[in-house]
Design an enzyme around this catalytic site. Structure first.
Site, PDB file in Angstrom:
ATOM      1  N   SER A  15      35.797  53.899  47.696  1.00 60.22           N
ATOM      2  CA  SER A  15      36.654  53.497  46.577  1.00 60.22           C
ATOM      3  C   SER A  15      37.914  52.874  47.147  1.00 60.22           C
ATOM      4  CB  SER A  15      37.030  54.708  45.720  1.00 60.22           C
ATOM      5  OG  SER A  15      35.886  55.243  45.105  1.00 60.22           O
ATOM      6  N   HIS A  17      40.839  52.383  45.901  1.00 61.79           N
ATOM      7  CA  HIS A  17      42.126  53.041  45.635  1.00 61.79           C
ATOM      8  C   HIS A  17      42.431  54.140  46.644  1.00 61.79           C
ATOM      9  CE1 HIS A  17      39.563  55.969  43.491  1.00 61.79           C
ATOM     10  NE2 HIS A  17      40.572  56.812  43.666  1.00 61.79           N
ATOM     11  N   THR A  50      30.402  38.274  37.017  1.00 58.86           N
ATOM     12  CA  THR A  50      31.241  37.481  37.907  1.00 58.86           C
ATOM     13  C   THR A  50      31.990  38.408  38.855  1.00 58.86           C
ATOM     14  OG1 THR A  50      31.492  35.866  36.159  1.00 58.86           O
ATOM     15  CG2 THR A  50      33.105  35.781  37.954  1.00 58.86           C
ATOM     16  N   CYS A 133      37.233  64.034  40.694  1.00 56.58           N
ATOM     17  CA  CYS A 133      35.954  64.092  39.992  1.00 56.58           C
ATOM     18  C   CYS A 133      35.606  65.509  39.558  1.00 56.58           C
ATOM     19  CB  CYS A 133      34.838  63.491  40.842  1.00 56.58           C
ATOM     20  SG  CYS A 133      34.628  64.278  42.440  1.00 56.58           S
TER      21      CYS A 133
END
Length: 192
Positions: A15, A17, A50, A133
């Site tokens: 990830s 971040h 895209t 999570c």
């Protein structure tokens, strides 16, 4: 350093971040080309939609930066040693094992990790009891349990993370308030 080609790992996902990149962007390293999860016209039918060009560029930039400066590893070790000297019953999860330079996951015997978090928050200090999570669950961390922690010890645990902008003074601030918080929690618990 990680030699993906020599490892037993088939896929590694990241990830952005977590390394200072944008939220909602990630990347995959694969030994073989994976089957598409969503069919589409992009990348020879492997992907629909895209590309998020800006997200890709910002992730590449984050990868090029020194994500976890070496000083963070030393600061976390110094922080952990200071915690163990100043707070009895402190257990550093994974101590002595290879781990991230920027994370300390620590248990404090005889107190509630959630109680510690509330008091740290009142002091303006951000910490967590586990990964995002698993937030909102009352179950102890399955990762800590896999590392051999009892349910009770896992429930006493708090995670401290740092990054590029962290300074040693941030660790000192925690060290100034955390021993008092743990002592107060133990005293309150003993009185109930």
């Amino acid at each position: 350093p990680f030699d993906f080609a020599q490892s037993q790992v088939a896929y590694a996902t990241f990830s952005a971040h977590k390394i200072g990149g944008p939220t909602g962007v990630g990347f995959l390293i694969a030994k073989d080309t994976p089957d598409p999860l969503i069919s589409g016209m992009q990348q020879r039918g492997r992907r629909g939609g895209t590309e998020n060009t800006l997200g890709v560029a910002l992730t590449a930039r984050a990868l090029a930066l020194e994500t976890f400066p070496e000083r963070l590893g030393q600061w976390h070790r110094d922080f952990e040693n200071a915690l163990q000297r100043s707070i009895s019953g402190t257990i550093i999860h994974g101590q002595g094992a290879p781990r991230l330079h920027n994370t300390t996951f620590v248990g404090f015997e005889g107190v509630s990790g959630d109680g510690i978090l509330i008091n740290l928050d009142l002091e303006g200090i951000c910490a967590s009891s586990g990964s995002a999570c698993s937030s909102g669950t009352l179950k102890p961390s399955h990762v800590l349990k896999a590392m051999g922690c009892t349910d009770a010890l896992a429930r006493t645990s708090v995670r401290f993370s740092s990054g590029r902008t962290t300074r040693w003074s941030d660790f000192e601030r925690v060290l100034n308030v955390l021993p008092k918080i743990v002592e107060r929690a133990r005293t309150t618990r003993a009185g109930t």
